[in-house]
Design a protein around this motif. Structure first.
Motif, PDB file in Angstrom:
ATOM      1  N   PRO A 114       0.715  -1.197   0.025  1.00  0.00           N
ATOM      2  CA  PRO A 114       0.127   0.005   0.081  1.00  0.00           C
ATOM      3  C   PRO A 114       1.016   1.524  -0.220  1.00  0.00           C
ATOM      4  O   PRO A 114       1.772   1.312   0.595  1.00  0.00           O
ATOM      5  CB  PRO A 114      -0.759  -0.297   1.226  1.00  0.00           C
ATOM      6  N   VAL A 115       0.323   2.319  -0.710  1.00  0.00           N
ATOM      7  CA  VAL A 115       0.832   3.777  -0.539  1.00  0.00           C
ATOM      8  C   VAL A 115       0.688   4.155   0.824  1.00  0.00           C
ATOM      9  O   VAL A 115      -0.448   4.227   1.267  1.00  0.00           O
ATOM     10  CB  VAL A 115       0.426   4.494  -1.700  1.00  0.00           C
ATOM     11  N   ARG A 116       1.838   4.576   1.414  1.00  0.00           N
ATOM     12  CA  ARG A 116       1.545   5.395   2.917  1.00  0.00           C
ATOM     13  C   ARG A 116       1.585   6.508   2.990  1.00  0.00           C
ATOM     14  O   ARG A 116       2.437   7.330   2.208  1.00  0.00           O
ATOM     15  CB  ARG A 116       2.697   4.499   3.891  1.00  0.00           C
ATOM     16  N   GLU A 117       0.781   7.335   3.529  1.00  0.00           N
ATOM     17  CA  GLU A 117       0.822   8.850   3.669  1.00  0.00           C
ATOM     18  C   GLU A 117       1.045   9.308   5.057  1.00  0.00           C
ATOM     19  O   GLU A 117       0.223   8.817   5.909  1.00  0.00           O
ATOM     20  CB  GLU A 117      -0.090   9.343   2.921  1.00  0.00           C
ATOM     21  N   ILE A 118       1.832  10.149   5.470  1.00  0.00           N
ATOM     22  CA  ILE A 118       1.997  10.672   6.861  1.00  0.00           C
ATOM     23  C   ILE A 118       2.599  12.136   6.730  1.00  0.00           C
ATOM     24  O   ILE A 118       3.724  12.338   5.850  1.00  0.00           O
ATOM     25  CB  ILE A 118       2.590   9.897   7.836  1.00  0.00           C
ATOM     26  N   ARG A 122       4.381  11.259   0.734  1.00  0.00           N
ATOM     27  CA  ARG A 122       3.144  10.151   0.255  1.00  0.00           C
ATOM     28  C   ARG A 122       4.516   9.241  -0.498  1.00  0.00           C
ATOM     29  O   ARG A 122       5.339   9.474  -1.367  1.00  0.00           O
ATOM     30  CB  ARG A 122       2.663  10.547  -0.889  1.00  0.00           C
ATOM     31  N   LEU A 123       4.548   7.859   0.259  1.00  0.00           N
ATOM     32  CA  LEU A 123       5.636   7.134  -0.181  1.00  0.00           C
ATOM     33  C   LEU A 123       4.961   5.882  -0.687  1.00  0.00           C
ATOM     34  O   LEU A 123       4.114   4.851  -0.201  1.00  0.00           O
ATOM     35  CB  LEU A 123       6.336   6.484   1.300  1.00  0.00           C
ATOM     36  N   ASP A 124       5.467   5.452  -2.200  1.00  0.00           N
ATOM     37  CA  ASP A 124       4.821   4.188  -2.888  1.00  0.00           C
ATOM     38  C   ASP A 124       5.782   3.317  -2.800  1.00  0.00           C
ATOM     39  O   ASP A 124       6.983   3.307  -3.699  1.00  0.00           O
ATOM     40  CB  ASP A 124       4.235   4.838  -4.290  1.00  0.00           C
ATOM     41  N   ARG A 127       6.542   1.792  -6.676  1.00  0.00           N
ATOM     42  CA  ARG A 127       6.823   2.584  -7.652  1.00  0.00           C
ATOM     43  C   ARG A 127       8.275   3.180  -7.142  1.00  0.00           C
ATOM     44  O   ARG A 127       9.019   3.745  -7.727  1.00  0.00           O
ATOM     45  CB  ARG A 127       6.130   3.720  -8.185  1.00  0.00           C
ATOM     46  N   ARG A 128       8.261   2.855  -5.919  1.00  0.00           N
ATOM     47  CA  ARG A 128       9.844   3.282  -5.300  1.00  0.00           C
ATOM     48  C   ARG A 128       9.704   4.949  -5.421  1.00  0.00           C
ATOM     49  O   ARG A 128      10.953   5.564  -6.007  1.00  0.00           O
ATOM     50  CB  ARG A 128      10.960   2.611  -5.472  1.00  0.00           C
ATOM     51  N   GLU A 129       8.640   5.664  -5.079  1.00  0.00           N
ATOM     52  CA  GLU A 129       8.767   7.159  -5.157  1.00  0.00           C
ATOM     53  C   GLU A 129       8.231   7.640  -3.892  1.00  0.00           C
ATOM     54  O   GLU A 129       7.495   7.192  -3.160  1.00  0.00           O
ATOM     55  CB  GLU A 129       7.410   7.539  -6.689  1.00  0.00           C
ATOM     56  N   VAL A 130       8.885   9.010  -3.839  1.00  0.00           N
ATOM     57  CA  VAL A 130       8.465  10.006  -2.530  1.00  0.00           C
ATOM     58  C   VAL A 130       8.131  11.024  -2.964  1.00  0.00           C
ATOM     59  O   VAL A 130       8.448  11.701  -3.769  1.00  0.00           O
ATOM     60  CB  VAL A 130       9.514   9.878  -1.665  1.00  0.00           C
ATOM     61  N   HIS A 131       6.775  11.639  -2.610  1.00  0.00           N
ATOM     62  CA  HIS A 131       6.333  12.878  -2.538  1.00  0.00           C
ATOM     63  C   HIS A 131       6.349  13.536  -1.260  1.00  0.00           C
ATOM     64  O   HIS A 131       5.797  13.055  -0.431  1.00  0.00           O
ATOM     65  CB  HIS A 131       5.382  13.110  -3.581  1.00  0.00           C
ATOM     66  N   ARG A 132       6.640  14.804  -1.340  1.00  0.00           N
ATOM     67  CA  ARG A 132       6.423  15.799   0.020  1.00  0.00           C
ATOM     68  C   ARG A 132       5.547  17.006  -0.527  1.00  0.00           C
ATOM     69  O   ARG A 132       5.913  17.845  -1.369  1.00  0.00           O
ATOM     70  CB  ARG A 132       7.579  16.223   0.744  1.00  0.00           C
TER      71      ARG A 132
END
Length: 220
Positions: A114-118, A122-124, A127-132
């Motif tokens: 699951p994609v985690r958000e905190i 946002r950590l996927d 896809r090994r991607e991180v967004h802030r």
């Protein structure tokens, strides 16, 4: 043979890297995020079996296909016991390898973590991607691994020892300062306000309210 397989896979729009020995395989795995590992059990250095163990221990969920001359039933049983998801013996038809790889990829897609958000992150993992705050953040493999452990804790404190155990391998020096250095670099990559808080004497955690202030030692 490895080069012939690589060239054949390219014609099927499947990109691949070659590791001629176990040490090279481990190096490539530490640098790149792969979708599937195709392993020969009999390679120089750390064996294909050892590589499979490392992949399983890492918790990445990367599917493993054993492609080897060992074709006895007990060989296959031990291969699956190591964590292999599929087993193909030599000689083989390239098209069969392609079909098996695509089947593994479909299976992997159905089991995406699951994609985690905190705290605006946002950590996927898939896809090994991180967004802030909606902006993409480029991270190294190790920085991503550390952040994934911290995000999974959902604001709980994670000790440096636990980070070393889960984001590094079993050969990591317990006295290394790699955790502190990696967390410091990760904190800077994510930008201000600092979202990774240092809990003196305990470890690190995701600050769920980074704009509200920070604990002492955050900038270490």
């Amino acid at each position: 043979m490895a080069e012939a397989i690589r060239d054949g896979l390219r014609l099927e729009a499947i990109a691949s890297d070659i590791a001629g020995d176990g040490d090279t395989a481990l190096e490539l795995l530490s640098i790149n995020a792969y979708d599937i590992a195709v392993l020969d059990r009999d390679i120089p250095g750390p064996s294909g079996d050892e590589i499979a163990k490392r992949i399983v221990t890492s918790g990445s969920g990367m599917p493993i296909l054993m492609l080897t001359a060992a074709d006895r039933l007990d060989d296959k049983a031990s291969g699956f016991g190591l964590g292999a998801d599929d087993y193909l013996t030599k000689p083989f038809e390239l098209q069969e390898l392609v079909l098996r790889l695509r089947a593994l990829d479909r299976r992997r897609a159905h089991n995406r973590p699951p994609v985690r958000e905190i705290a605006g992150l946002r950590l996927d993992p898939f896809r090994r991607e991180v967004h802030r705050d909606g902006h993409y953040v480029a991270l190294t493999r190790k920085q991503f691994a550390v952040l994934e452990v911290l995000v999974s804790a959902e604001g709980g404190v994670v000790s440096a020892e636990e980070l070393l155990e889960r984001a590094w391998d079993e050969n990591a020096d317990p006295f290394t300062n790699a955790v502190r250095i990696t967390v410091s670099a990760l904190r800077k990559r994510l930008g201000e306000p600092w979202v990774i808080a240092t809990v003196p004497g305990a470890g690190y955690r995701i600050d769920t309210q980074p704009a509200a202030g920070h604990e002492g030692g955050d900038r270490e």
